[in-house]
Write an enzyme that holds these catalytic residues in place. Structure first.
Site, short mmCIF file in Angstrom:
data_model
loop_
_atom_site.label_atom_id
_atom_site.label_comp_id
_atom_site.label_asym_id
_atom_site.label_seq_id
_atom_site.Cartn_x
_atom_site.Cartn_y
_atom_site.Cartn_z
CG HIS A 43 -47.17 -46.30 104.29
ND1 HIS A 43 -48.37 -46.82 103.85
CD2 HIS A 43 -46.27 -47.31 104.25
CE1 HIS A 43 -48.20 -48.11 103.56
NE2 HIS A 43 -46.94 -48.42 103.80
CG HIS A 69 -49.05 -52.44 103.13
ND1 HIS A 69 -48.95 -52.79 104.45
CD2 HIS A 69 -47.90 -51.78 102.82
CE1 HIS A 69 -47.79 -52.36 104.92
NE2 HIS A 69 -47.14 -51.74 103.96
#
Length: 330
Positions: A56, A218
């Site tokens: 991320h 995700h």
């Protein structure tokens, strides 16, 4: 899929080694997976610790530095860090003023940070926590119970970090973090699926002519799939989803965030559409941040996060920050 890596098993360690050589202002413990600002612990200052699965970036390690986080704990790709990392980070930044854990609402993160808080307190470290759950797209997902923590995490880390840098006590820093979370809402859109190093191919099927509305960071499913839309149409869906829940009475901070593979050319065009929709909805925008900040590896797409701010929160947003991923002011 082609990836600029050695082997999947070392991708996080390799990235940490690179971060260490690129950012000497940080202490990067590759073996124990902890990133700490080099001047920590800062005397009298509340320490801010966050973390989560890798993939991320720049969240969270890229937000370690003056005016934001004091330490971050990267897990494996899309996998929570473990409590030992969090305790080590808390010990490294604790000056005696206490430590705030900033936790995105994903089941693994919540459980491990809860355990870490207990272990840290056993070692005499005062720990407070705040849960970030700003995503309005879905209530439950593959990774979480309740709303997911996404782009609002940046606002929580920046504003609470500014307060801590000014010397605010732990209770006040936690209160600001909670206020920011409650004032923040996000909605994301995926144009392509994400590919993890371990799998080496897209983790789900998203046909070329379709997009997914409400995707998670995700690659979790969103609300629905539709045929590809224009940037203006996507902005209307995303902004309206946020405003349906937030309904701001004050100006907002606007984050137009890329998911990792969306060029800035497209993100700035999308930001213009987001501003157009907000103006049509009579929402005043105080500040706008555009770029890749809370990403999902190689996913193409974007998210919109709005945070309602009063004068004090706006002042904290404008306060100086010096991190690898966010930097302005003196």
């Amino acid at each position: 899929m082609k990836m600029l890596i050695n082997v999947p098993e070392t991708v996080v360690a390799d990235a940490l080694r690179g971060m260490a050589v690129a950012h000497p202002e940080l202490t990067v413990d590759v073996e124990n997976r902890v990133i700490v600002r080099r001047d920590a612990p800062v005397p009298g200052k509340v320490g801010l610790v966050s973390g989560g699965g890798s993939g991320h970036e720049p969240l969270h390690g890229g937000f370690v530095g003056r005016g934001m986080l004091d330490a971050a704990c990267p897990g494996e790709v899309f996998t929570s860090p473990v409590p030992d990392q969090m305790v080590r980070a808390a010990a490294a930044v604790d000056s005696g003023a206490g430590v705030l854990f900033i936790v995105k609402n994903y089941t693994g993160d919540v459980l491990n940070f809860d355990m870490a808080a207990e272990l840290a307190e056993d070692e005499g470290i005062q720990v407070a926590k705040v849960l970030v759950n700003d995503d309005v797209a879905v209530t439950d997902s593959l990774y979480t119970a309740g709303r997911r923590g996404t782009g609002g995490t940046l606002f929580v880390e920046k504003l609470a970090g500014a307060a801590a840098e000014e010397g605010a006590p732990l209770e006040r820093v936690q209160s600001i973090a909670r206020q920011v979370n409650e004032a923040s809402r996000s909605f994301g859109v995926a144009l392509t699926a994400v590919s993890t190093p371990a799998k080496g191919s897209p983790t789900f099927d998203l046909p070329a002519g379709e997009l997914e509305l409400g995707i998670g960071i995700h690659g979790e499913p969103g609300r629905e799939r539709r045929a590809m839309m224009t940037a203006g149409e996507i902005a209307e869906v995303a902004v309206d989803a946020v405003l349906e829940d937030l309904r701001p009475q004050l100006p907002v901070l606007a984050l137009v965030n890329g998911m990792g593979a969306t060029p800035l050319l497209e993100l700035y065009g999308f930001a213009a559409e987001v501003h157009r929709v907000l103006a049509q909805r009579d929402v005043a925008v105080a500040r706008t941040l555009v770029g890749n900040y809370v990403t999902s590896l190689d996913m193409a797409g974007a998210s919109v996060t709005l945070c309602q701010v009063d004068e004090e929160l706006l002042r904290l947003w404008d306060a100086p920050v010096a991190t690898a991923g966010l930097r302005w002011g003196a």
